[in-house]
Scaffold this motif. Sequence first.
Motif, PDB file in Angstrom:
ATOM      1  N   PRO A  90       4.518  -5.444  -6.546  1.00  0.00           N
ATOM      2  CA  PRO A  90       4.003  -4.795  -5.337  1.00  0.00           C
ATOM      3  C   PRO A  90       5.069  -3.965  -4.632  1.00  0.00           C
ATOM      4  O   PRO A  90       6.277  -4.154  -4.817  1.00  0.00           O
ATOM      5  CB  PRO A  90       3.565  -5.975  -4.465  1.00  0.00           C
ATOM      6  CG  PRO A  90       4.384  -7.125  -4.933  1.00  0.00           C
ATOM      7  CD  PRO A  90       4.599  -6.910  -6.404  1.00  0.00           C
ATOM      8  N   GLU A  91       4.593  -3.043  -3.808  1.00  0.00           N
ATOM      9  CA  GLU A  91       5.470  -2.116  -3.098  1.00  0.00           C
ATOM     10  C   GLU A  91       6.496  -2.832  -2.224  1.00  0.00           C
ATOM     11  O   GLU A  91       7.575  -2.292  -1.957  1.00  0.00           O
ATOM     12  CB  GLU A  91       4.617  -1.166  -2.244  1.00  0.00           C
ATOM     13  CG  GLU A  91       5.378  -0.003  -1.642  1.00  0.00           C
ATOM     14  CD  GLU A  91       5.872   0.997  -2.672  1.00  0.00           C
ATOM     15  OE1 GLU A  91       6.919   1.635  -2.430  1.00  0.00           O
ATOM     16  OE2 GLU A  91       5.216   1.130  -3.728  1.00  0.00           O
ATOM     17  N   GLU A  92       6.196  -4.043  -1.788  1.00  0.00           N
ATOM     18  CA  GLU A  92       7.115  -4.759  -0.903  1.00  0.00           C
ATOM     19  C   GLU A  92       8.470  -5.025  -1.551  1.00  0.00           C
ATOM     20  O   GLU A  92       9.453  -5.244  -0.842  1.00  0.00           O
ATOM     21  CB  GLU A  92       6.495  -6.078  -0.447  1.00  0.00           C
ATOM     22  CG  GLU A  92       6.269  -7.080  -1.565  1.00  0.00           C
ATOM     23  CD  GLU A  92       5.709  -8.405  -1.055  1.00  0.00           C
ATOM     24  OE1 GLU A  92       5.623  -9.343  -1.859  1.00  0.00           O
ATOM     25  OE2 GLU A  92       5.368  -8.492   0.143  1.00  0.00           O
ATOM     26  N   HIS A  93       8.544  -4.989  -2.868  1.00  0.00           N
ATOM     27  CA  HIS A  93       9.841  -5.211  -3.525  1.00  0.00           C
ATOM     28  C   HIS A  93      10.828  -4.084  -3.225  1.00  0.00           C
ATOM     29  O   HIS A  93      12.042  -4.286  -3.301  1.00  0.00           O
ATOM     30  CB  HIS A  93       9.658  -5.329  -5.041  1.00  0.00           C
ATOM     31  CG  HIS A  93       9.151  -6.665  -5.490  1.00  0.00           C
ATOM     32  ND1 HIS A  93       9.848  -7.837  -5.305  1.00  0.00           N
ATOM     33  CD2 HIS A  93       7.988  -7.007  -6.114  1.00  0.00           C
ATOM     34  CE1 HIS A  93       9.163  -8.843  -5.815  1.00  0.00           C
ATOM     35  NE2 HIS A  93       8.018  -8.373  -6.296  1.00  0.00           N
ATOM     36  N   TRP A  94      10.323  -2.892  -2.902  1.00  0.00           N
ATOM     37  CA  TRP A  94      11.202  -1.754  -2.624  1.00  0.00           C
ATOM     38  C   TRP A  94      11.567  -1.645  -1.137  1.00  0.00           C
ATOM     39  O   TRP A  94      12.323  -0.759  -0.761  1.00  0.00           O
ATOM     40  CB  TRP A  94      10.535  -0.457  -3.072  1.00  0.00           C
ATOM     41  CG  TRP A  94      10.557  -0.237  -4.560  1.00  0.00           C
ATOM     42  CD1 TRP A  94      11.518   0.422  -5.279  1.00  0.00           C
ATOM     43  CD2 TRP A  94       9.560  -0.627  -5.511  1.00  0.00           C
ATOM     44  NE1 TRP A  94      11.181   0.451  -6.617  1.00  0.00           N
ATOM     45  CE2 TRP A  94       9.985  -0.190  -6.788  1.00  0.00           C
ATOM     46  CE3 TRP A  94       8.352  -1.313  -5.410  1.00  0.00           C
ATOM     47  CZ2 TRP A  94       9.247  -0.405  -7.952  1.00  0.00           C
ATOM     48  CZ3 TRP A  94       7.610  -1.541  -6.572  1.00  0.00           C
ATOM     49  CH2 TRP A  94       8.059  -1.098  -7.815  1.00  0.00           C
ATOM     50  N   VAL A  95      11.031  -2.541  -0.304  1.00  0.00           N
ATOM     51  CA  VAL A  95      11.321  -2.527   1.121  1.00  0.00           C
ATOM     52  C   VAL A  95      12.700  -3.155   1.354  1.00  0.00           C
ATOM     53  O   VAL A  95      13.131  -4.041   0.610  1.00  0.00           O
ATOM     54  CB  VAL A  95      10.230  -3.288   1.898  1.00  0.00           C
ATOM     55  CG1 VAL A  95      10.571  -3.376   3.385  1.00  0.00           C
ATOM     56  CG2 VAL A  95       8.877  -2.617   1.698  1.00  0.00           C
ATOM     57  N   ASP A  96      13.400  -2.707   2.395  1.00  0.00           N
ATOM     58  CA  ASP A  96      14.729  -3.208   2.728  1.00  0.00           C
ATOM     59  C   ASP A  96      14.778  -4.729   2.609  1.00  0.00           C
ATOM     60  O   ASP A  96      13.885  -5.411   3.117  1.00  0.00           O
ATOM     61  CB  ASP A  96      15.074  -2.781   4.168  1.00  0.00           C
ATOM     62  CG  ASP A  96      16.465  -3.178   4.573  1.00  0.00           C
ATOM     63  OD1 ASP A  96      17.407  -2.545   4.087  1.00  0.00           O
ATOM     64  OD2 ASP A  96      16.595  -4.133   5.363  1.00  0.00           O
ATOM     65  N   PRO A  97      15.751  -5.282   1.902  1.00  0.00           N
ATOM     66  CA  PRO A  97      17.002  -4.686   1.441  1.00  0.00           C
ATOM     67  C   PRO A  97      16.914  -3.884   0.146  1.00  0.00           C
ATOM     68  O   PRO A  97      17.927  -3.343  -0.300  1.00  0.00           O
ATOM     69  CB  PRO A  97      17.897  -5.907   1.247  1.00  0.00           C
ATOM     70  CG  PRO A  97      16.954  -6.986   0.852  1.00  0.00           C
ATOM     71  CD  PRO A  97      15.715  -6.741   1.654  1.00  0.00           C
ATOM     72  N   GLY A  98      15.741  -3.851  -0.502  1.00  0.00           N
ATOM     73  CA  GLY A  98      15.575  -2.947  -1.624  1.00  0.00           C
ATOM     74  C   GLY A  98      15.453  -1.515  -1.144  1.00  0.00           C
ATOM     75  O   GLY A  98      15.479  -1.245   0.065  1.00  0.00           O
TER      76      GLY A  98
END
Length: 252
Positions: free
Chosen positions: A197-205
């Motif tokens: 899911p997109e949440e994996h790219w959210v900070d700190p990603g």
Amino acid sequence: PAPRPPLPLAEQWQDLVEGEHDRHSRAFTALGALLRLGLPTAAAGRGGCLTLHIVGATPREEGGSVQQTCDIFAELLRPLGELHGVRRVALLLIGPAFCHHGAHVTGQVLRPGIVSMGCCEVEVAHLAGLYHEVPLEGPLSKPDAVIAFQPGIWGYSSWEPSVRRALVDLKAPFVFTSYNDAEADDDHGSLEEMGFPEEHWVDPGWPPEPNPFAAGSSRPSVVNEGRPLREQHWWQCLAPRGPNSEHGVNST
């Protein structure tokens, strides 16, 4: 007079002479990612030990011996000890290419060794096989981060279980690079199709973006004309999510 403080990493990169950007791009990219994630500070606070897995590694690009790998990643290893308080780095390189470099079976460890790089002790091992298939045991088995250089995720479905091992099983951030913006976007889209899911790219990603430590040279693409291939040109990071994400990565 007092010694001058070290330059920020971006300024050190700009001060390299022509030709050195190709040579040191992998090392600066890895160090830049670790610093962005706050991992050297976290490691220094728990005894100074940091473990890094480089997956999809090849003898030609990341080194096939302890000395070759330490030479390629010298600008990662020395600063970790001299500037960031890391006292020991465990560097495990995993890839099927090592099956043709002395290994006879998947999971075989090739010529591990320990060397000193300034004030940092470095343990290096090369492991033959795909990341999701090799056994991980002992102190090298728990990475603070997993990094892949130009893995071409968009072209290989076998990356799905390897990325999942990093994020879900090992709770480690997964950083990887792409040759250009189009491939970075394809990699991102392929990972979403694999169920990440997109949440994996959210900070700190972070989502796909130009890498400030990209190699200096490029070569034409035989697949996509007009899209030059430049190593480490774009990068992105997927961060582990959920209550069991224990790695001390930065978050806001």
